[in-house]
Design a protein around this motif. Structure first.
Motif, PDB file in Angstrom:
ATOM      1  N   LYS A 100     -11.878 -32.411 -22.954  1.00  0.00           N
ATOM      2  CA  LYS A 100     -13.266 -32.880 -23.441  1.00  0.00           C
ATOM      3  C   LYS A 100     -13.248 -33.642 -24.662  1.00  0.00           C
ATOM      4  O   LYS A 100     -12.549 -33.316 -25.650  1.00  0.00           O
ATOM      5  N   LEU A 103     -19.046 -34.507 -28.207  1.00  0.00           N
ATOM      6  CA  LEU A 103     -20.633 -34.690 -27.654  1.00  0.00           C
ATOM      7  C   LEU A 103     -21.577 -34.582 -28.665  1.00  0.00           C
ATOM      8  O   LEU A 103     -21.428 -33.785 -29.641  1.00  0.00           O
ATOM      9  N   THR A 104     -22.731 -35.308 -28.485  1.00  0.00           N
ATOM     10  CA  THR A 104     -23.672 -35.637 -29.651  1.00  0.00           C
ATOM     11  C   THR A 104     -24.458 -34.323 -29.634  1.00  0.00           C
ATOM     12  O   THR A 104     -24.935 -33.841 -28.587  1.00  0.00           O
ATOM     13  N   THR A 105     -24.767 -33.604 -30.612  1.00  0.00           N
ATOM     14  CA  THR A 105     -25.804 -32.679 -30.924  1.00  0.00           C
ATOM     15  C   THR A 105     -26.998 -33.343 -31.172  1.00  0.00           C
ATOM     16  O   THR A 105     -27.160 -33.503 -32.670  1.00  0.00           O
ATOM     17  N   ASN A 115     -21.413 -27.890 -27.620  1.00  0.00           N
ATOM     18  CA  ASN A 115     -20.039 -27.304 -27.772  1.00  0.00           C
ATOM     19  C   ASN A 115     -20.119 -25.704 -28.222  1.00  0.00           C
ATOM     20  O   ASN A 115     -19.305 -24.976 -27.524  1.00  0.00           O
ATOM     21  N   GLU A 334     -10.004 -30.268 -26.718  1.00  0.00           N
ATOM     22  CA  GLU A 334     -11.091 -31.092 -27.070  1.00  0.00           C
ATOM     23  C   GLU A 334     -10.539 -31.924 -28.555  1.00  0.00           C
ATOM     24  O   GLU A 334      -9.929 -31.101 -29.477  1.00  0.00           O
ATOM     25  N   ALA A 335     -11.210 -32.980 -29.015  1.00  0.00           N
ATOM     26  CA  ALA A 335     -11.217 -33.675 -30.262  1.00  0.00           C
ATOM     27  C   ALA A 335     -11.840 -32.742 -31.077  1.00  0.00           C
ATOM     28  O   ALA A 335     -12.853 -32.136 -30.775  1.00  0.00           O
ATOM     29  N   HIS A 337     -13.113 -34.160 -34.024  1.00  0.00           N
ATOM     30  CA  HIS A 337     -14.048 -34.974 -34.803  1.00  0.00           C
ATOM     31  C   HIS A 337     -15.323 -35.040 -33.815  1.00  0.00           C
ATOM     32  O   HIS A 337     -15.490 -34.734 -32.634  1.00  0.00           O
ATOM     33  N   THR A 339     -18.934 -37.822 -32.551  1.00  0.00           N
ATOM     34  CA  THR A 339     -19.192 -38.862 -31.567  1.00  0.00           C
ATOM     35  C   THR A 339     -18.929 -40.188 -32.354  1.00  0.00           C
ATOM     36  O   THR A 339     -19.200 -41.385 -31.736  1.00  0.00           O
ATOM     37  N   ALA A 340     -19.039 -40.178 -33.710  1.00  0.00           N
ATOM     38  CA  ALA A 340     -19.197 -41.300 -34.640  1.00  0.00           C
ATOM     39  C   ALA A 340     -19.784 -42.541 -34.098  1.00  0.00           C
ATOM     40  O   ALA A 340     -18.955 -43.588 -33.788  1.00  0.00           O
ATOM     41  N   PRO A 341     -21.246 -42.359 -33.860  1.00  0.00           N
ATOM     42  CA  PRO A 341     -21.772 -43.002 -33.061  1.00  0.00           C
ATOM     43  C   PRO A 341     -21.506 -44.606 -33.388  1.00  0.00           C
ATOM     44  O   PRO A 341     -21.951 -45.633 -32.515  1.00  0.00           O
ATOM     45  N   TYR A 343     -19.407 -46.430 -33.933  1.00  0.00           N
ATOM     46  CA  TYR A 343     -18.012 -47.197 -33.528  1.00  0.00           C
ATOM     47  C   TYR A 343     -18.396 -47.301 -32.133  1.00  0.00           C
ATOM     48  O   TYR A 343     -17.080 -47.668 -31.313  1.00  0.00           O
ATOM     49  N   VAL A 349     -11.780 -46.864 -32.976  1.00  0.00           N
ATOM     50  CA  VAL A 349     -11.159 -45.717 -33.506  1.00  0.00           C
ATOM     51  C   VAL A 349     -10.084 -45.095 -33.134  1.00  0.00           C
ATOM     52  O   VAL A 349      -9.438 -45.411 -32.244  1.00  0.00           O
ATOM     53  N   ASP A 390      -8.897 -46.528 -39.502  1.00  0.00           N
ATOM     54  CA  ASP A 390      -8.932 -45.215 -40.328  1.00  0.00           C
ATOM     55  C   ASP A 390      -7.672 -45.100 -41.205  1.00  0.00           C
ATOM     56  O   ASP A 390      -7.693 -44.927 -42.336  1.00  0.00           O
ATOM     57  N   ARG A 393      -6.592 -48.327 -43.720  1.00  0.00           N
ATOM     58  CA  ARG A 393      -7.190 -48.660 -44.901  1.00  0.00           C
ATOM     59  C   ARG A 393      -6.502 -47.789 -45.830  1.00  0.00           C
ATOM     60  O   ARG A 393      -6.705 -48.211 -47.104  1.00  0.00           O
TER      61      ARG A 393
END
Ligand code: NAP
Length: 415
Positions: A100, A103-105, A115, A334-335, A337, A339-341, A343, A349, A390, A393
């Motif tokens: 998976k 997912l946005t909450t 989740n 699952e990851a 982190h 959804t880092a929208p 990016y 990423v 990430d 840098r």
């Protein structure tokens, strides 16, 4: 065969079956996959390429994952008009092992975290977080390489099943009056009150899983982390039930830390796993100062929350931290982190967290050689300082790669 509303099961591939207390893995298991929102598309594409290549190379084409796209979040909203359709639960229940993306909450609007809902509905009671170091990754500590722990965090009880009453409400007033009267307590009238349950059932199934993992993967110790000096009948009981379970069900495999000193002069007998416990505050200190004395950790929900992130920080942060939620058989990898929208679709990423979660999945399938190949290739890629923005840098003299290029570099390093 289960019937799905809007899903078509791949024609090739076989279902993973449960045989007794084990999984029977075919050479071409059907694995449901939720791409995820935001950066999910980019990191899932990269992850699938890396996993597929590792499996192909390791087993000379004799084994293959047959991916089965299922939907949650925004993609499910578009296809089904709801964010978590029944098809998705049914597919994971039926095919047992799934991968998976994030997912946005949605904030507000009465949404629960997707989740958390998935974990609760599928009864995925162990949140498993391996934390290991990859050479060259910038770290805030002197010896990040000493960290190699696998944390088993209880996923259904403690504060996750906590009940709270707000200060000043009629309910809390009634509760405080009753407690003060019945138990001759002195709780202040202007208090909010919370209750957290920890059960034998919840504790035993978690610790059993942690010990079984330690045995199967040849780990050295299992440490129960608790706050039993203050909360004797929840946190302290977690520890007591854990020792009882360990010596009752795994006697031939384990030695407790007490036995180690009373019977073995502090020397671990060949092949035995040491069962020990630490108080949570001391553990947060020790994981920094005596990092390599800890191996597998089993802990109630809240301690596990703190400890997982503290350990991840020592090896370079959450960007590379993999995770899984596991029940009696079902494993959802699952990851860790989100959804880092900002990016989304920028091919930018770091797919590391999801790729490493994929490695955990390969280990769960007992395809460990393929996971090892990825660990080595990813380690080599980072050593060559070919990394995504990430890490770029934070590293001097590094080459900045896109998500897709980073996946290609890992594949190239599989040799
Ligand atoms: P986030 O998506 O994890 O992103 C926060 C920041 O972490 C990013 O802006 C980025 O930092 C860094 N980051 C995250 N993933 C990265 C990756 N793969 N590679 C490189 N950097 C990465 O957290 P959030 O912005 O708080 O949450 C966004 C949405 O995700 C929310 O809807 C939240 O509910 C959801 N969420 C889902 C899960 C899940 O599905 N398991 C978990 C957490 C959050 P820089 O901008 O500094 O580079």
């Amino acid at each position: 065969m289960v019937k799905f509303d809007k899903l078509t099961v791949p024609a090739e591939g076989k279902k993973i079956e449960i045989k007794g207390d084990r999984l029977n893995i075919p050479d071409n298991p059907i694995i449901p996959v939720i791409e995820g929102d935001g950066i999910g598309r980019d990191i899932m594409k990269a992850t699938r390429r890396v996993l597929d290549t590792a499996v192909e190379k390791t087993f000379n084409g004799k084994k293959k994952i047959v991916w089965f796209d299922i939907y949650a979040g925004e993609a499910a909203q578009a296809k089904y008009g709801e964010v978590l359709p029944k098809d998705t639960f049914e597919a994971i229940k039926h095919f047992i092992v799934a991968l998976k993306g994030p997912l946005t909450t949605p904030v507000g609007g009465g949404y629960r975290s997707l989740n958390v809902t998935l974990r609760q509905v599928l009864n995925l009671y162990a949140c498993v977080r391996p934390v290991r170091y990859f050479e060259e990754v910038p770290s805030p500590v002197k010896h990040p390489e000493k960290m190699n722990v696998v944390i088993y965090r209880e996923n259904t009880e403690d504060v996750y099943a906590g009940i709270e009453w707000a200060e000043g409400t009629p309910e809390v007033k009634k509760l405080i009056n009753w407690l003060n009267k019945t138990y001759k307590l002195n709780i202040r009238a202007d208090s909010g009150v919370g209750i957290k349950p920890i059960s034998i059932t919840g504790t035993e199934r978690l610790i059993r899983k942690a010990i079984k993992f330690a045995i199967e993967f040849g780990r050295k110790s299992v440490t129960m982390v608790h706050k039993g000096n203050i909360m004797k009948y929840t946190e302290g009981a977690f520890r007591d039930w854990g020792y009882k379970l360990a010596t009752r069900e795994f006697r031939d495999h384990v030695v407790t830390e007490d036995e180690l000193w009373s019977q073995y002069d502090g020397k671990v007998p060949e092949g035995k796993i040491v069962i020990k416990d630490r108080i949570a505050d001391s553990m947060l200190q020790q994981i920094l100062t005596r990092t390599d004395e800890y191996d597998v950790v089993a802990t109630p929900n809240l301690n596990g929350d703190y400890l997982s992130d503290a350990c991840a920080a020592q090896v370079g942060g959450l960007g590379m931290a993999p995770g899984a939620n596991i029940g009696d058989f079902i494993g959802l990898f699952e990851a860790t982190h989100g959804t880092a929208p900002k990016y989304t679709d920028k091919d930018m990423v770091n797919p590391g967290s999801l790729i490493l979660s994929g490695c955990m999945m390969l280990e769960y399938l007992d395809w460990r050689e393929a996971a090892e190949l990825i660990y080595k290739a990813m380690g080599e890629t980072i050593r060559q300082k070919r990394v995504t923005y990430d890490l770029h840098r934070l590293m001097e003299g590094a080459t900045k790669l896109k998500t897709s290029e980073y996946a290609s570099a890992i594949i190239e390093n599989m040799g």
